[in-house]
Design an enzyme around this catalytic site. Structure first.
Site, PDB file in Angstrom:
ATOM      1  N   ASN A   7      14.288 -16.373  -2.411  1.00  0.00           N
ATOM      2  CA  ASN A   7      13.425 -15.200  -2.221  1.00  0.00           C
ATOM      3  C   ASN A   7      12.684 -15.429  -0.910  1.00  0.00           C
ATOM      4  OD1 ASN A   7      11.523 -13.188  -2.268  1.00  0.00           O
ATOM      5  ND2 ASN A   7      10.751 -13.668  -4.322  1.00  0.00           N
ATOM      6  N   ARG A  71      17.055 -12.316  -3.304  1.00  0.00           N
ATOM      7  CA  ARG A  71      16.254 -11.143  -3.666  1.00  0.00           C
ATOM      8  C   ARG A  71      16.083 -10.270  -2.430  1.00  0.00           C
ATOM      9  NH1 ARG A  71      10.010 -10.390  -4.049  1.00  0.00           N
ATOM     10  NH2 ARG A  71       9.895  -8.461  -5.227  1.00  0.00           N
ATOM     11  N   HIS A 160       9.978  -4.182  -8.052  1.00  0.00           N
ATOM     12  CA  HIS A 160       9.816  -5.125  -9.176  1.00  0.00           C
ATOM     13  C   HIS A 160      10.820  -4.801 -10.281  1.00  0.00           C
ATOM     14  CE1 HIS A 160       5.250  -5.672  -8.120  1.00  0.00           C
ATOM     15  NE2 HIS A 160       5.970  -6.634  -7.546  1.00  0.00           N
ATOM     16  N   HIS A 188       3.549  -4.922 -14.778  1.00  0.00           N
ATOM     17  CA  HIS A 188       3.797  -6.125 -13.971  1.00  0.00           C
ATOM     18  C   HIS A 188       2.594  -6.290 -13.050  1.00  0.00           C
ATOM     19  CE1 HIS A 188       6.402  -8.882 -11.438  1.00  0.00           C
ATOM     20  NE2 HIS A 188       5.394  -8.596 -10.622  1.00  0.00           N
ATOM     21  N   LEU A 189       1.719  -7.229 -13.399  1.00  0.00           N
ATOM     22  CA  LEU A 189       0.461  -7.397 -12.662  1.00  0.00           C
ATOM     23  C   LEU A 189       0.466  -8.763 -11.990  1.00  0.00           C
ATOM     24  CD1 LEU A 189      -1.935  -6.099 -15.488  1.00  0.00           C
ATOM     25  CD2 LEU A 189      -0.728  -4.753 -13.734  1.00  0.00           C
ATOM     26  N   ASN A 191       0.342 -10.358  -7.652  1.00  0.00           N
ATOM     27  CA  ASN A 191      -0.379  -9.989  -6.441  1.00  0.00           C
ATOM     28  C   ASN A 191       0.005  -8.551  -6.086  1.00  0.00           C
ATOM     29  OD1 ASN A 191      -2.255 -10.599  -4.535  1.00  0.00           O
ATOM     30  ND2 ASN A 191      -0.773 -11.519  -3.130  1.00  0.00           N
ATOM     31  N   ARG A 221      -3.202  -4.475  -1.689  1.00  0.00           N
ATOM     32  CA  ARG A 221      -2.782  -3.110  -1.380  1.00  0.00           C
ATOM     33  C   ARG A 221      -3.618  -2.102  -2.153  1.00  0.00           C
ATOM     34  NH1 ARG A 221       2.995  -4.510  -2.864  1.00  0.00           N
ATOM     35  NH2 ARG A 221       3.663  -5.819  -1.131  1.00  0.00           N
ATOM     36  N   ASP A 262      -7.282 -13.213  -5.504  1.00  0.00           N
ATOM     37  CA  ASP A 262      -6.895 -14.000  -6.675  1.00  0.00           C
ATOM     38  C   ASP A 262      -7.899 -13.710  -7.797  1.00  0.00           C
ATOM     39  OD1 ASP A 262      -6.827 -16.232  -8.593  1.00  0.00           O
ATOM     40  OD2 ASP A 262      -5.310 -17.025  -7.211  1.00  0.00           O
ATOM     41  N   ARG A 264      -8.762 -15.280 -10.395  1.00  0.00           N
ATOM     42  CA  ARG A 264      -9.650 -16.372 -10.826  1.00  0.00           C
ATOM     43  C   ARG A 264     -10.881 -16.416  -9.932  1.00  0.00           C
ATOM     44  NH1 ARG A 264      -4.331 -19.976 -10.830  1.00  0.00           N
ATOM     45  NH2 ARG A 264      -4.039 -18.498  -9.126  1.00  0.00           N
ATOM     46  N   GLY A 312      -1.070 -10.474 -15.435  1.00  0.00           N
ATOM     47  CA  GLY A 312      -0.723  -9.968 -16.769  1.00  0.00           C
ATOM     48  C   GLY A 312      -0.471 -11.079 -17.775  1.00  0.00           C
ATOM     49  N   GLU A 313       0.101 -12.194 -17.313  1.00  0.00           N
ATOM     50  CA  GLU A 313       0.403 -13.291 -18.238  1.00  0.00           C
ATOM     51  C   GLU A 313      -0.811 -14.169 -18.515  1.00  0.00           C
ATOM     52  OE1 GLU A 313       3.837 -15.479 -16.754  1.00  0.00           O
ATOM     53  OE2 GLU A 313       4.790 -13.581 -16.228  1.00  0.00           O
ATOM     54  N   ASN A 314      -1.735 -14.219 -17.546  1.00  0.00           N
ATOM     55  CA  ASN A 314      -2.802 -15.224 -17.640  1.00  0.00           C
ATOM     56  C   ASN A 314      -4.205 -14.689 -17.867  1.00  0.00           C
ATOM     57  OD1 ASN A 314      -1.233 -17.677 -17.040  1.00  0.00           O
ATOM     58  ND2 ASN A 314      -0.841 -16.614 -15.107  1.00  0.00           N
ATOM     59  N   GLU A 364      12.106 -13.650 -12.691  1.00  0.00           N
ATOM     60  CA  GLU A 364      13.002 -12.922 -11.801  1.00  0.00           C
ATOM     61  C   GLU A 364      14.138 -13.808 -11.296  1.00  0.00           C
ATOM     62  OE1 GLU A 364       9.169 -11.759 -10.167  1.00  0.00           O
ATOM     63  OE2 GLU A 364      10.147  -9.976  -9.371  1.00  0.00           O
TER      64      GLU A 364
HETATM   65  P1  ADP Z   1       3.409 -12.493  -6.736  1.00  0.00           P
HETATM   66  O1  ADP Z   1       4.759 -12.901  -7.289  1.00  0.00           O
HETATM   67  O2  ADP Z   1       3.210 -11.010  -6.629  1.00  0.00           O
HETATM   68  O3  ADP Z   1       2.974 -13.244  -5.525  1.00  0.00           O
HETATM   69  P2  ADP Z   1       2.302 -13.624  -9.178  1.00  0.00           P
HETATM   70  O4  ADP Z   1       2.973 -12.847 -10.239  1.00  0.00           O
HETATM   71  O5  ADP Z   1       2.653 -15.047  -9.015  1.00  0.00           O
HETATM   72  O6  ADP Z   1       2.337 -12.865  -7.794  1.00  0.00           O
HETATM   73  O7  ADP Z   1       0.731 -13.489  -9.426  1.00  0.00           O
HETATM   74  C1  ADP Z   1      -0.187 -14.108  -8.579  1.00  0.00           C
HETATM   75  C2  ADP Z   1      -1.583 -13.687  -9.016  1.00  0.00           C
HETATM   76  O8  ADP Z   1      -1.773 -13.993 -10.392  1.00  0.00           O
HETATM   77  C3  ADP Z   1      -2.694 -14.449  -8.295  1.00  0.00           C
HETATM   78  O9  ADP Z   1      -3.049 -13.825  -7.097  1.00  0.00           O
HETATM   79  C4  ADP Z   1      -3.821 -14.362  -9.317  1.00  0.00           C
HETATM   80  O10 ADP Z   1      -4.573 -13.182  -9.075  1.00  0.00           O
HETATM   81  C5  ADP Z   1      -3.148 -14.227 -10.648  1.00  0.00           C
HETATM   82  N1  ADP Z   1      -3.254 -15.408 -11.498  1.00  0.00           N
HETATM   83  C6  ADP Z   1      -2.474 -16.515 -11.503  1.00  0.00           C
HETATM   84  N2  ADP Z   1      -2.904 -17.392 -12.444  1.00  0.00           N
HETATM   85  C7  ADP Z   1      -3.981 -16.825 -13.035  1.00  0.00           C
HETATM   86  C8  ADP Z   1      -4.882 -17.229 -14.090  1.00  0.00           C
HETATM   87  N3  ADP Z   1      -4.748 -18.397 -14.716  1.00  0.00           N
HETATM   88  N4  ADP Z   1      -5.864 -16.363 -14.417  1.00  0.00           N
HETATM   89  C9  ADP Z   1      -6.001 -15.180 -13.797  1.00  0.00           C
HETATM   90  N5  ADP Z   1      -5.197 -14.752 -12.811  1.00  0.00           N
HETATM   91  C10 ADP Z   1      -4.211 -15.562 -12.438  1.00  0.00           C
END
Ligand code: ADP
Length: 376
Positions: A7, A71, A160, A188-189, A191, A221, A262, A264, A312-314, A364
């Site tokens: 990628n 990709r 995505h 899908h949340l 960056n 964005r 980010d 966090r 979305g996952e975290n 992915e």
């Molecule tokens: P991309 O593939 O679009 O670069 P990711 O799906 O890897 O992005 O997501 C990155 C974003 O996920 C980070 O910018 C951050 O905002 C968020 N993130 C990652 N880990 C955590 C966490 N433990 N808690 C909250 N947000 C998180």
């Protein structure tokens, strides 16, 4: 049988060595700061990736590689199936670069160096737009002058797609239900961020459009804005196209409003009482709720809502706030399930909730590897 997945972005190159049959990752990593003294270009980045693999005892000639999967963000109108790469395809991808100026050129660079360094393997392009290529005309069409739109291929393509497809399939598998039997909303949340509505296995709407700038508020964005703002910035504020592009793609979203992209770091600012960070978060959640509501109306009803990607996952707080107070629409989150982290797909709605809410880790690279193996 293994696949190398690449990628390639403008400043980083992500790679993974994947066994598609088992889903096993033999290695993955990211080479960053392309353009620096240490990693001057994409050729150096890919060589650095190979060095990292060798450092782990993984040598490309003994890995059983059957293909290299790339990709590619924008497939335009013509490309949606995973496609074997040859010089002709590269030429056509170059023609598509104006549609995705930030994404397609670095992907092409990645393809070219990988073909040079691994000339004996089939290289396959997997398009981020693919899943959405058959969006119904009512959702794919912008209400602008038809001739202008046709002349310039202006329509909603969606992005995505690899993730939306993978996550919605995983959700169906998790629920042990046929894919075609479910209405789904996928959020899908990462960056970048996008939402999709899937009716009986068929995508019927998605929030990103002709470019990945439309839709949800993202890390950097803006997502949806009044197009009049762009005209205003050109005419009244004297910004040129590059300035506006940079502002909307790189200096907007939660970064532009709250100083951090980010979540966090954004959360820390909110906890310390930073009002700008709070507003950034509120705008982000407001937009997300609006799309959930819109997609419920588009679908009529949904069986599943899945959260995926980094945020979305975290981020349990985002998930809670995005769907809070929607029990009248059949959506009830279980606070405790939502708050307990896991790497696996899991349910976070209450047993009584008519809509099942899931957290489904996206993958992915595995989806790309699987698509390549089918072709190799
Ligand atoms: P991309 O593939 O679009 O670069 P990711 O799906 O890897 O992005 O997501 C990155 C974003 O996920 C980070 O910018 C951050 O905002 C968020 N993130 C990652 N880990 C955590 C966490 N433990 N808690 C909250 N947000 C998180």
């Amino acid at each position: 049988m293994t696949v190398l997945v690449i990628n390639s972005g403008s400043s980083s190159l992500k790679y993974a060595v994947v066994k598609p049959a088992s889903g096993e990752f033999l290695a993955d990593g990211i080479i960053e700061q392309i353009g620096s003294a240490q990693v001057p270009d994409h050729d150096a980045a890919l060589r650095a990736a190979f060095d990292e693999l060798a450092g782990q005892g993984l040598h490309l000639d003994t890995l059983g590689l059957v293909a290299v999967g790339h990709r590619v963000v924008h497939g335009g109108k013509a490309f949606y199936c995973p496609t074997l790469i040859d010089s002709e395809l590269i030429g056509k991808l170059e023609e598509l670069s104006p549609l995705a100026p930030l994404h397609n050129p670095p992907a092409i660079l990645g393809i070219e160096v990988a073909r040079k360094l691994l000339p004996d393997l089939p290289h396959v392009a997997v398009f981020d737009t693919a899943f959405f290529h058959n969006l119904p005309a009512a959702s794919a069409t912008y209400a602008i002058d038809r001739e202008v739109a046709e002349r310039w291929d202006i329509r909603r393509y969606g992005f995505h797609g690899t993730s939306h497809e993978y996550v919605s399939q995983q959700a169906a598998a998790f629920l042990d239900r046929p894919y075609e039997s479910l209405n789904q909303i996928v959020l899908h949340l990462g960056n970048g961020a996008s939402a999709s509505a899937i009716a009986g296995g068929r995508p019927v709407d998605t929030s990103m459009g002709m470019t990945p700038m439309e839709g949800l508020v993202m890390g950097t964005r803006s997502g949806d804005i009044d197009p009049g703002i762009i005209l205003f910035l050109r005419r009244a504020a004297g910004m040129d196209v590059e300035d506006i592009d940079t502002m909307l793609n790189r200096q907007s979203g939660v970064l532009g409003l709250g100083g951090e992209n980010d979540f966090r770091a954004l959360r820390k600012r909110i906890e310390s009482g930073d009002e700008n960070a709070q507003l950034a978060y509120d705008v982000y959640i407001h937009r997300l709720r609006k799309y959930v509501g819109a997609y419920l109306a588009v679908l009529g009803s949904t069986d599943v809502i899945s959260f995926t990607a980094g945020v979305g996952e975290n981020d349990a707080t985002v998930r809670r706030d995005a769907l809070a107070g929607l029990s009248a629409l059949g959506i009830q989150i279980d606070e405790e399930l939502n708050a307990s982290p896991s790497r696996e797909a899991r349910r976070i709605s209450t047993p009584e909730s008519p809509v099942t809410v899931l957290v489904v880790p996206t993958n992915e690279e595995l989806a790309i590897a699987t698509a390549c193996a089918a072709l190799a």
